[in-house]
Design a protein around this motif. Structure first.
Motif, PDB file in Angstrom:
ATOM      1  N   PRO A 160      -6.598 -35.976   2.884  1.00  0.00           N
ATOM      2  CA  PRO A 160      -7.021 -36.959   3.885  1.00  0.00           C
ATOM      3  C   PRO A 160      -6.920 -36.401   5.305  1.00  0.00           C
ATOM      4  CG  PRO A 160      -5.510 -37.924   2.294  1.00  0.00           C
ATOM      5  CD  PRO A 160      -5.476 -36.456   2.064  1.00  0.00           C
ATOM      6  N   SER A 161      -7.886 -36.783   6.136  1.00  0.00           N
ATOM      7  CA  SER A 161      -7.882 -36.398   7.549  1.00  0.00           C
ATOM      8  C   SER A 161      -8.923 -37.232   8.278  1.00  0.00           C
ATOM      9  CB  SER A 161      -8.191 -34.909   7.707  1.00  0.00           C
ATOM     10  OG  SER A 161      -8.285 -34.565   9.075  1.00  0.00           O
ATOM     11  N   ASP A 162      -8.598 -37.621   9.507  1.00  0.00           N
ATOM     12  CA  ASP A 162      -9.552 -38.384  10.321  1.00  0.00           C
ATOM     13  C   ASP A 162     -10.404 -37.473  11.195  1.00  0.00           C
ATOM     14  OD1 ASP A 162      -8.665 -40.820   9.317  1.00  0.00           O
ATOM     15  OD2 ASP A 162      -7.047 -40.962  10.801  1.00  0.00           O
ATOM     16  N   THR A 163     -10.120 -36.180  11.164  1.00  0.00           N
ATOM     17  CA  THR A 163     -10.885 -35.229  11.965  1.00  0.00           C
ATOM     18  C   THR A 163     -11.575 -34.232  11.038  1.00  0.00           C
ATOM     19  OG1 THR A 163      -8.989 -33.738  12.186  1.00  0.00           O
ATOM     20  CG2 THR A 163      -9.251 -35.455  13.873  1.00  0.00           C
ATOM     21  N   GLU A 164     -12.446 -33.416  11.601  1.00  0.00           N
ATOM     22  CA  GLU A 164     -13.131 -32.418  10.780  1.00  0.00           C
ATOM     23  C   GLU A 164     -12.139 -31.363  10.301  1.00  0.00           C
ATOM     24  OE1 GLU A 164     -14.801 -29.036  13.859  1.00  0.00           O
ATOM     25  OE2 GLU A 164     -16.115 -30.730  13.380  1.00  0.00           O
ATOM     26  N   LEU A 165     -12.436 -30.789   9.157  1.00  0.00           N
ATOM     27  CA  LEU A 165     -11.566 -29.781   8.552  1.00  0.00           C
ATOM     28  C   LEU A 165     -12.331 -28.473   8.423  1.00  0.00           C
ATOM     29  CD1 LEU A 165     -10.025 -31.970   5.711  1.00  0.00           C
ATOM     30  CD2 LEU A 165      -8.912 -31.286   7.841  1.00  0.00           C
ATOM     31  N   LEU A 166     -11.641 -27.369   8.709  1.00  0.00           N
ATOM     32  CA  LEU A 166     -12.252 -26.046   8.626  1.00  0.00           C
ATOM     33  C   LEU A 166     -11.404 -25.180   7.709  1.00  0.00           C
ATOM     34  CD1 LEU A 166     -14.616 -24.351   9.774  1.00  0.00           C
ATOM     35  CD2 LEU A 166     -13.022 -23.513  11.518  1.00  0.00           C
ATOM     36  N   PRO A 224      -4.728 -42.005   0.198  1.00  0.00           N
ATOM     37  CA  PRO A 224      -3.586 -41.088   0.366  1.00  0.00           C
ATOM     38  C   PRO A 224      -3.430 -40.046  -0.737  1.00  0.00           C
ATOM     39  CG  PRO A 224      -2.939 -43.342   0.871  1.00  0.00           C
ATOM     40  CD  PRO A 224      -4.320 -43.417   0.305  1.00  0.00           C
ATOM     41  N   TRP A 225      -3.797 -40.382  -1.975  1.00  0.00           N
ATOM     42  CA  TRP A 225      -3.587 -39.464  -3.100  1.00  0.00           C
ATOM     43  C   TRP A 225      -4.813 -38.600  -3.409  1.00  0.00           C
ATOM     44  CZ3 TRP A 225      -4.150 -44.717  -3.361  1.00  0.00           C
ATOM     45  CH2 TRP A 225      -5.309 -45.193  -3.990  1.00  0.00           C
ATOM     46  N   GLU A 226      -5.911 -38.831  -2.729  1.00  0.00           N
ATOM     47  CA  GLU A 226      -7.151 -38.136  -3.075  1.00  0.00           C
ATOM     48  C   GLU A 226      -7.215 -36.746  -2.438  1.00  0.00           C
ATOM     49  OE1 GLU A 226     -10.347 -41.725  -3.863  1.00  0.00           O
ATOM     50  OE2 GLU A 226     -10.157 -40.944  -1.818  1.00  0.00           O
ATOM     51  N   ARG A 227      -7.710 -35.800  -3.219  1.00  0.00           N
ATOM     52  CA  ARG A 227      -7.952 -34.442  -2.728  1.00  0.00           C
ATOM     53  C   ARG A 227      -9.305 -33.968  -3.250  1.00  0.00           C
ATOM     54  NH1 ARG A 227      -4.011 -32.221   0.024  1.00  0.00           N
ATOM     55  NH2 ARG A 227      -5.118 -30.229   0.062  1.00  0.00           N
ATOM     56  N   GLU A 228     -10.039 -33.291  -2.374  1.00  0.00           N
ATOM     57  CA  GLU A 228     -11.351 -32.766  -2.743  1.00  0.00           C
ATOM     58  C   GLU A 228     -11.255 -31.256  -2.950  1.00  0.00           C
ATOM     59  OE1 GLU A 228     -14.548 -35.600  -0.622  1.00  0.00           O
ATOM     60  OE2 GLU A 228     -13.428 -34.330   0.760  1.00  0.00           O
ATOM     61  N   LYS A 243     -10.414 -39.952  -9.581  1.00  0.00           N
ATOM     62  CA  LYS A 243      -9.392 -40.318 -10.559  1.00  0.00           C
ATOM     63  C   LYS A 243      -8.208 -40.977  -9.863  1.00  0.00           C
ATOM     64  CE  LYS A 243     -10.354 -36.890 -14.151  1.00  0.00           C
ATOM     65  NZ  LYS A 243      -9.788 -35.774 -14.950  1.00  0.00           N
ATOM     66  N   ALA A 244      -7.595 -41.921 -10.567  1.00  0.00           N
ATOM     67  CA  ALA A 244      -6.424 -42.602 -10.023  1.00  0.00           C
ATOM     68  C   ALA A 244      -5.237 -41.641  -9.965  1.00  0.00           C
ATOM     69  CB  ALA A 244      -6.078 -43.812 -10.888  1.00  0.00           C
ATOM     70  N   ASP A 245      -4.308 -41.945  -9.082  1.00  0.00           N
ATOM     71  CA  ASP A 245      -3.105 -41.135  -8.938  1.00  0.00           C
ATOM     72  C   ASP A 245      -2.228 -41.285 -10.183  1.00  0.00           C
ATOM     73  OD1 ASP A 245      -0.965 -39.679  -8.075  1.00  0.00           O
ATOM     74  OD2 ASP A 245      -0.254 -41.172  -6.631  1.00  0.00           O
ATOM     75  N   LYS A 268       3.271 -47.809  -6.422  1.00  0.00           N
ATOM     76  CA  LYS A 268       3.432 -47.297  -5.058  1.00  0.00           C
ATOM     77  C   LYS A 268       2.193 -47.511  -4.199  1.00  0.00           C
ATOM     78  CE  LYS A 268       3.522 -42.800  -4.570  1.00  0.00           C
ATOM     79  NZ  LYS A 268       3.858 -41.358  -4.789  1.00  0.00           N
ATOM     80  N   TRP A 269       1.042 -47.829  -4.829  1.00  0.00           N
ATOM     81  CA  TRP A 269      -0.193 -48.012  -4.068  1.00  0.00           C
ATOM     82  C   TRP A 269      -0.699 -49.454  -4.154  1.00  0.00           C
ATOM     83  CZ3 TRP A 269       0.133 -44.123  -1.231  1.00  0.00           C
ATOM     84  CH2 TRP A 269       0.349 -42.829  -1.713  1.00  0.00           C
ATOM     85  N   ALA A 270       0.207 -50.410  -4.269  1.00  0.00           N
ATOM     86  CA  ALA A 270      -0.196 -51.816  -4.394  1.00  0.00           C
ATOM     87  C   ALA A 270      -1.018 -52.270  -3.191  1.00  0.00           C
ATOM     88  CB  ALA A 270       1.043 -52.695  -4.548  1.00  0.00           C
ATOM     89  N   LYS A 271      -0.655 -51.832  -2.011  1.00  0.00           N
ATOM     90  CA  LYS A 271      -1.374 -52.241  -0.798  1.00  0.00           C
ATOM     91  C   LYS A 271      -2.805 -51.722  -0.816  1.00  0.00           C
ATOM     92  CE  LYS A 271      -1.158 -51.873   4.248  1.00  0.00           C
ATOM     93  NZ  LYS A 271      -0.388 -51.308   5.399  1.00  0.00           N
ATOM     94  N   GLU A 272      -2.976 -50.460  -1.204  1.00  0.00           N
ATOM     95  CA  GLU A 272      -4.315 -49.862  -1.224  1.00  0.00           C
ATOM     96  C   GLU A 272      -5.206 -50.508  -2.283  1.00  0.00           C
ATOM     97  OE1 GLU A 272      -1.798 -47.219   1.033  1.00  0.00           O
ATOM     98  OE2 GLU A 272      -1.548 -48.248  -0.893  1.00  0.00           O
ATOM     99  N   TYR A 273      -4.607 -50.983  -3.390  1.00  0.00           N
ATOM    100  CA  TYR A 273      -5.382 -51.577  -4.477  1.00  0.00           C
ATOM    101  C   TYR A 273      -5.419 -53.105  -4.409  1.00  0.00           C
ATOM    102  CZ  TYR A 273      -5.917 -47.171  -7.011  1.00  0.00           C
ATOM    103  OH  TYR A 273      -6.274 -45.892  -7.390  1.00  0.00           O
ATOM    104  N   ALA A 274      -5.076 -53.670  -3.274  1.00  0.00           N
ATOM    105  CA  ALA A 274      -5.086 -55.130  -3.126  1.00  0.00           C
ATOM    106  C   ALA A 274      -6.461 -55.687  -3.498  1.00  0.00           C
ATOM    107  CB  ALA A 274      -4.728 -55.511  -1.692  1.00  0.00           C
ATOM    108  N   GLY A 275      -6.463 -56.734  -4.340  1.00  0.00           N
ATOM    109  CA  GLY A 275      -7.718 -57.329  -4.788  1.00  0.00           C
ATOM    110  C   GLY A 275      -8.248 -56.718  -6.077  1.00  0.00           C
TER     111      GLY A 275
END
Length: 317
Positions: free
Chosen positions: A66-72, A144-148, A194-196, A219-226
């Motif tokens: 995760p990142s809010d800016t560009e990655l190099l 938070p758990w995702e990686r590309e 894929k899920a964490d 641990k990810w209840a907030k992210e999966y709300a709904g």
């Protein structure tokens, strides 16, 4: 194909054929003897077989979180060499003994030879290409758990980009020259990953008021709300001297929350078909039980891949 037939006739009061003993007092004619002469195929020298080429492949893999800016990514140096397979065909003589008709309806041994092609091949290095490669990912938002994972490879004069795991549909733009390539990735639609595997974890397993009670935390209840989560439990009786006995299974579905509690009796479980495999060999003494369990996410945020977890500690009933 040139064929040369070697035959030898020796006249010293009798005629002998090469590699054959013939009794000429039986009235054998010369033509029959010559027909038994050894025949050898003598082919014209063969030209080298046409070459086949391939390229070595040099790759570099990159992982981005995760990142809010560009990655190099790191700038990597890749090399690829062309290899040509060159083959030459040679002919070798192979001989074996055969039986041919002899006088008075007999069989006599003689040598039969022929030329057999044998191909010898080897790889010869040719041109080598080298190039620098790099990846730039424009801003995007990951969970938070995702990686590309991406990969760039040089094979011959061609450098290519491969997407192994991505959270978005990307368009890729190639920048640079023949000696350096920069792949610029721009995200578009979000793609479920894929899920964490560590998102839902064991909290407790106990026997309360005659019921098995299993608890898990998220641990990810907030992210999966709904969204929802499905937890599957399999109850086993722990046998010290025999195979563990499978008693049944049940799936529970919850709205995403920080914790999940599952209470059940053995009668609530879906039972296996009757089979000697599941027969209790010894019911004496205390009965011990444990769970095998796992979970999957139900919704649009992640894929619904089922994740197996470790078995629980053993409890005594």
């Amino acid at each position: 194909m040139k064929k040369i037939i070697f035959a030898a006739l020796v006249v010293t009061g009798l005629i002998a054929a090469a590699n054959a003993q013939v009794a000429f007092d039986q009235g054998v004619n010369v033509k029959e003897v010559m027909s038994r002469a050894v025949a050898i195929d003598m082919p014209a020298p063969a030209l080298p077989a046409a070459g086949r080429s391939h390229y070595s492949r040099d790759c570099a893999r990159f992982s981005f979180g995760p990142s809010d800016t560009e990655l190099l990514s790191q700038r990597v140096y890749l090399r690829s060499t062309e290899y040509e397979t060159v083959c030459h065909t040679q002919y070798v003589q192979q001989c074996h003994t055969v039986m041919v008709p002899g006088p008075n309806n007999t069989q006599v041994p003689t040598q039969s030879c022929h030329m057999v092609p044998v191909q010898n091949c080897y790889e010869r290095p040719g041109m080598t290409w080298s190039e620098y490669g790099q990846i730039k990912v424009n801003p995007r938002k990951l969970l938070p758990w995702e990686r590309e994972n991406f990969e760039i490879c040089l094979q011959g004069p061609w450098m290519d980009l491969y997407i192994n795991a991505a959270a978005y549909k990307y368009t890729a733009k190639r920048e640079g020259n023949n000696y350096e390539t920069l792949f610029v990735l721009t995200p578009h639609e979000k793609v479920a990953m894929k899920a964490d595997e560590d998102g839902v974890n064991y909290a407790d397993f106990a026997l309360v008021d005659g019921k098995f009670v299993f608890k898990a935390s998220d641990k990810w209840a907030k992210e999966y709300a709904g969204e929802k989560v499905a937890i599957k439990v399999e109850l086993y009786k722990d046998n010290a001297l025999f195979f563990d006995t499978f008693k049944g299974e049940k799936e529970f579905i919850f709205d995403a929350a920080e914790g999940y509690t599952m209470a059940f009796t053995e009668g609530d479980l879906a039972k296996p078909e009757t089979d000697n495999t599941y027969r209790d060999e010894d019911d004496r003494g205390a009965k011990k039980y444990f769970l095998k369990w796992g979970f999957k996410r139900v919704g649009a945020l992640s894929k619904d891949n089922f994740i197996k977890k470790d078995k629980t500690p053993v409890i005594v009933k």
